[in-house]
Design a protein around this motif. Structure first.
Motif, PDB file in Angstrom:
ATOM      1  N   TRP A  29     -48.544  85.910  61.320  1.00  0.00           N
ATOM      2  CA  TRP A  29     -49.095  87.004  62.119  1.00  0.00           C
ATOM      3  C   TRP A  29     -49.910  86.201  62.396  1.00  0.00           C
ATOM      4  CZ3 TRP A  29     -48.273  92.561  61.777  1.00  0.00           C
ATOM      5  CH2 TRP A  29     -47.268  92.899  61.256  1.00  0.00           C
ATOM      6  N   THR A  30     -50.947  86.721  63.151  1.00  0.00           N
ATOM      7  CA  THR A  30     -51.951  85.854  63.724  1.00  0.00           C
ATOM      8  C   THR A  30     -52.997  86.702  64.571  1.00  0.00           C
ATOM      9  OG1 THR A  30     -51.084  84.370  64.696  1.00  0.00           O
ATOM     10  CG2 THR A  30     -53.132  83.736  65.162  1.00  0.00           C
ATOM     11  N   ARG A  31     -53.985  86.799  64.366  1.00  0.00           N
ATOM     12  CA  ARG A  31     -54.957  87.425  64.391  1.00  0.00           C
ATOM     13  C   ARG A  31     -55.614  87.128  65.855  1.00  0.00           C
ATOM     14  NH1 ARG A  31     -59.999  90.846  62.114  1.00  0.00           N
ATOM     15  NH2 ARG A  31     -61.247  91.795  64.318  1.00  0.00           N
ATOM     16  N   ILE A  32     -55.762  87.984  66.901  1.00  0.00           N
ATOM     17  CA  ILE A  32     -55.689  87.919  68.728  1.00  0.00           C
ATOM     18  C   ILE A  32     -56.849  88.041  69.396  1.00  0.00           C
ATOM     19  CG2 ILE A  32     -54.019  85.814  69.022  1.00  0.00           C
ATOM     20  CD1 ILE A  32     -52.952  88.330  71.063  1.00  0.00           C
ATOM     21  N   ARG A  33     -57.354  88.222  70.478  1.00  0.00           N
ATOM     22  CA  ARG A  33     -58.842  88.638  71.256  1.00  0.00           C
ATOM     23  C   ARG A  33     -57.500  89.648  72.212  1.00  0.00           C
ATOM     24  NH1 ARG A  33     -62.458  87.173  75.676  1.00  0.00           N
ATOM     25  NH2 ARG A  33     -63.644  88.850  75.680  1.00  0.00           N
ATOM     26  N   ALA A  34     -58.375  91.260  71.387  1.00  0.00           N
ATOM     27  CA  ALA A  34     -56.845  91.925  72.946  1.00  0.00           C
ATOM     28  C   ALA A  34     -57.050  91.066  74.375  1.00  0.00           C
ATOM     29  CB  ALA A  34     -57.264  92.590  72.436  1.00  0.00           C
ATOM     30  N   GLY A  35     -56.048  91.472  74.441  1.00  0.00           N
ATOM     31  CA  GLY A  35     -55.789  91.051  76.398  1.00  0.00           C
ATOM     32  C   GLY A  35     -55.814  92.395  76.917  1.00  0.00           C
ATOM     33  N   LEU A  36     -55.927  92.497  78.241  1.00  0.00           N
ATOM     34  CA  LEU A  36     -56.566  93.552  79.392  1.00  0.00           C
ATOM     35  C   LEU A  36     -55.058  94.497  79.183  1.00  0.00           C
ATOM     36  CD1 LEU A  36     -59.363  93.550  80.977  1.00  0.00           C
ATOM     37  CD2 LEU A  36     -57.919  92.525  82.710  1.00  0.00           C
ATOM     38  N   GLU A  37     -54.123  93.916  79.127  1.00  0.00           N
ATOM     39  CA  GLU A  37     -52.925  94.998  79.060  1.00  0.00           C
ATOM     40  C   GLU A  37     -53.225  95.335  78.263  1.00  0.00           C
ATOM     41  OE1 GLU A  37     -48.179  95.504  78.882  1.00  0.00           O
ATOM     42  OE2 GLU A  37     -49.389  93.488  80.463  1.00  0.00           O
ATOM     43  N   ASP A  38     -53.808  95.235  76.296  1.00  0.00           N
ATOM     44  CA  ASP A  38     -53.803  95.834  75.440  1.00  0.00           C
ATOM     45  C   ASP A  38     -55.014  96.716  75.541  1.00  0.00           C
ATOM     46  OD1 ASP A  38     -51.785  93.467  74.206  1.00  0.00           O
ATOM     47  OD2 ASP A  38     -53.957  92.796  74.116  1.00  0.00           O
ATOM     48  N   VAL A  39     -56.125  96.233  76.050  1.00  0.00           N
ATOM     49  CA  VAL A  39     -57.232  97.031  76.302  1.00  0.00           C
ATOM     50  C   VAL A  39     -56.166  97.769  77.240  1.00  0.00           C
ATOM     51  CG1 VAL A  39     -59.832  97.386  77.096  1.00  0.00           C
ATOM     52  CG2 VAL A  39     -58.455  95.486  75.695  1.00  0.00           C
ATOM     53  N   PHE A  40     -56.254  98.019  78.297  1.00  0.00           N
ATOM     54  CA  PHE A  40     -55.494  99.316  78.944  1.00  0.00           C
ATOM     55  C   PHE A  40     -54.954 100.106  78.695  1.00  0.00           C
ATOM     56  CE2 PHE A  40     -52.827 101.048  82.795  1.00  0.00           C
ATOM     57  CZ  PHE A  40     -53.431 101.068  83.298  1.00  0.00           C
ATOM     58  N   ILE A  41     -53.733  99.863  77.329  1.00  0.00           N
ATOM     59  CA  ILE A  41     -52.973 100.758  77.249  1.00  0.00           C
ATOM     60  C   ILE A  41     -54.272 101.587  76.217  1.00  0.00           C
ATOM     61  CG2 ILE A  41     -50.755 101.255  75.879  1.00  0.00           C
ATOM     62  CD1 ILE A  41     -50.534  98.566  76.789  1.00  0.00           C
ATOM     63  N   SER A  42     -54.778 100.260  75.354  1.00  0.00           N
ATOM     64  CA  SER A  42     -55.539 101.412  74.343  1.00  0.00           C
ATOM     65  C   SER A  42     -56.147 102.662  75.353  1.00  0.00           C
ATOM     66  CB  SER A  42     -56.588 100.803  73.347  1.00  0.00           C
ATOM     67  OG  SER A  42     -57.060 101.686  72.689  1.00  0.00           O
ATOM     68  N   LEU A  43     -57.037 102.321  76.179  1.00  0.00           N
ATOM     69  CA  LEU A  43     -58.000 103.016  76.662  1.00  0.00           C
ATOM     70  C   LEU A  43     -56.974 104.292  77.845  1.00  0.00           C
ATOM     71  CD1 LEU A  43     -60.341 100.687  79.335  1.00  0.00           C
ATOM     72  CD2 LEU A  43     -60.409 102.589  76.914  1.00  0.00           C
ATOM     73  N   MET A  44     -56.257 104.094  78.178  1.00  0.00           N
ATOM     74  CA  MET A  44     -55.212 105.351  78.710  1.00  0.00           C
ATOM     75  C   MET A  44     -55.013 106.421  77.835  1.00  0.00           C
ATOM     76  SD  MET A  44     -55.447 104.634  81.801  1.00  0.00           S
ATOM     77  CE  MET A  44     -54.124 105.618  82.284  1.00  0.00           C
ATOM     78  N   ASN A  45     -54.539 105.630  76.926  1.00  0.00           N
ATOM     79  CA  ASN A  45     -53.549 106.155  75.152  1.00  0.00           C
ATOM     80  C   ASN A  45     -54.860 108.014  75.079  1.00  0.00           C
ATOM     81  OD1 ASN A  45     -51.210 105.616  75.692  1.00  0.00           O
ATOM     82  ND2 ASN A  45     -51.924 104.417  73.979  1.00  0.00           N
ATOM     83  N   ALA A  46     -56.198 107.088  75.025  1.00  0.00           N
ATOM     84  CA  ALA A  46     -57.433 107.578  74.894  1.00  0.00           C
ATOM     85  C   ALA A  46     -57.656 108.832  75.913  1.00  0.00           C
ATOM     86  CB  ALA A  46     -58.207 106.821  74.233  1.00  0.00           C
ATOM     87  N   ALA A  47     -57.818 108.117  76.956  1.00  0.00           N
ATOM     88  CA  ALA A  47     -57.909 109.182  78.169  1.00  0.00           C
ATOM     89  C   ALA A  47     -56.415 110.625  78.080  1.00  0.00           C
ATOM     90  CB  ALA A  47     -57.556 108.212  78.809  1.00  0.00           C
ATOM     91  N   LYS A  48     -55.605 109.903  77.013  1.00  0.00           N
ATOM     92  CA  LYS A  48     -54.106 110.545  77.727  1.00  0.00           C
ATOM     93  C   LYS A  48     -54.574 111.925  76.696  1.00  0.00           C
ATOM     94  CE  LYS A  48     -50.167 110.239  76.133  1.00  0.00           C
ATOM     95  NZ  LYS A  48     -49.197 109.314  75.891  1.00  0.00           N
ATOM     96  N   ASP A  49     -54.897 112.107  75.860  1.00  0.00           N
ATOM     97  CA  ASP A  49     -55.804 112.514  74.368  1.00  0.00           C
ATOM     98  C   ASP A  49     -56.566 113.725  74.954  1.00  0.00           C
ATOM     99  OD1 ASP A  49     -52.990 111.420  73.252  1.00  0.00           O
ATOM    100  OD2 ASP A  49     -54.605 109.434  71.949  1.00  0.00           O
TER     101      ASP A  49
END
Length: 177
Positions: A154-174
């Motif tokens: 397990w390695t903590r990394i900086r979120a990538g643009l795709e990670d952020v996009f999916i997160s924002l889209m899931n929040a927007a959908k909700d």
């Protein structure tokens, strides 16, 4: 050769040339590299950067996050609302998304065990790794700690643009469901 008989990459080159004939100050391009091979995509982006360096403003829509990373400024729109905007770093920082990269055996089973657990907003396969993300870092780390074993790294990394996009889209959908 007729334009209709050109390959996808050559059609895009021709379309870009046609858009530039009248020396516009603003160029609007809607998913210009969809269906274009990697070499033509790279050449297209080289030309867009050259045009931007010469002072042309270019607004591009894309679903490809690697292409979005090439842009000077980003904006995510969903359901008629602006979700975020800024430079790549500003968008990544504003998301406040904690992401872990996981490698090891049987990642499919691990992904199934993680989904739906406290603090885990998304589990996404990236080749031979998983990205596990959530906005509540402490809760996410507690969940990971409860299932962590010696087989996985397990390695903590900086979120990538795709990670952020999916997160924002899931929040927007909700928010808009």
């Amino acid at each position: 050769q007729l334009a209709g008989q050109l390959s996808g990459g050559w059609k895009q080159r021709l379309a870009l040339a046609a858009c530039l004939i009248h020396s516009p100050q603003l160029l609007l391009l809607d998913e210009p590299t969809a269906g274009v091979d990697p070499k033509a995509r790279r050449e297209f982006w080289d030309e867009v950067h050259r045009l931007a360096a010469d002072g042309l403003t270019v607004l591009i829509t894309t679903h490809y996050m690697d292409e979005a990373e090439r842009c000077h400024r980003l904006a995510y729109l969903a359901y008629g609302s602006l979700l975020t905007r800024g430079t790549l770093d500003e968008v990544l920082d504003a998301a406040r998304l904690t992401t872990w990269r996981v490698t090891g055996p049987d990642l499919r089973s691990l992904a199934g065990a993680l989904r739906g657990r406290p603090g885990v907003e998304q589990v996404v396969a990236f080749g031979l790794t998983l990205h596990v993300s959530g906005r509540d870092a402490a809760q996410l780390e507690a969940t990971i700690g409860a299932i962590r074993d010696h087989r996985h790294e397990w390695t903590r990394i900086r979120a990538g643009l795709e990670d952020v996009f999916i997160s924002l889209m899931n929040a927007a959908k909700d928010n808009f469901a």
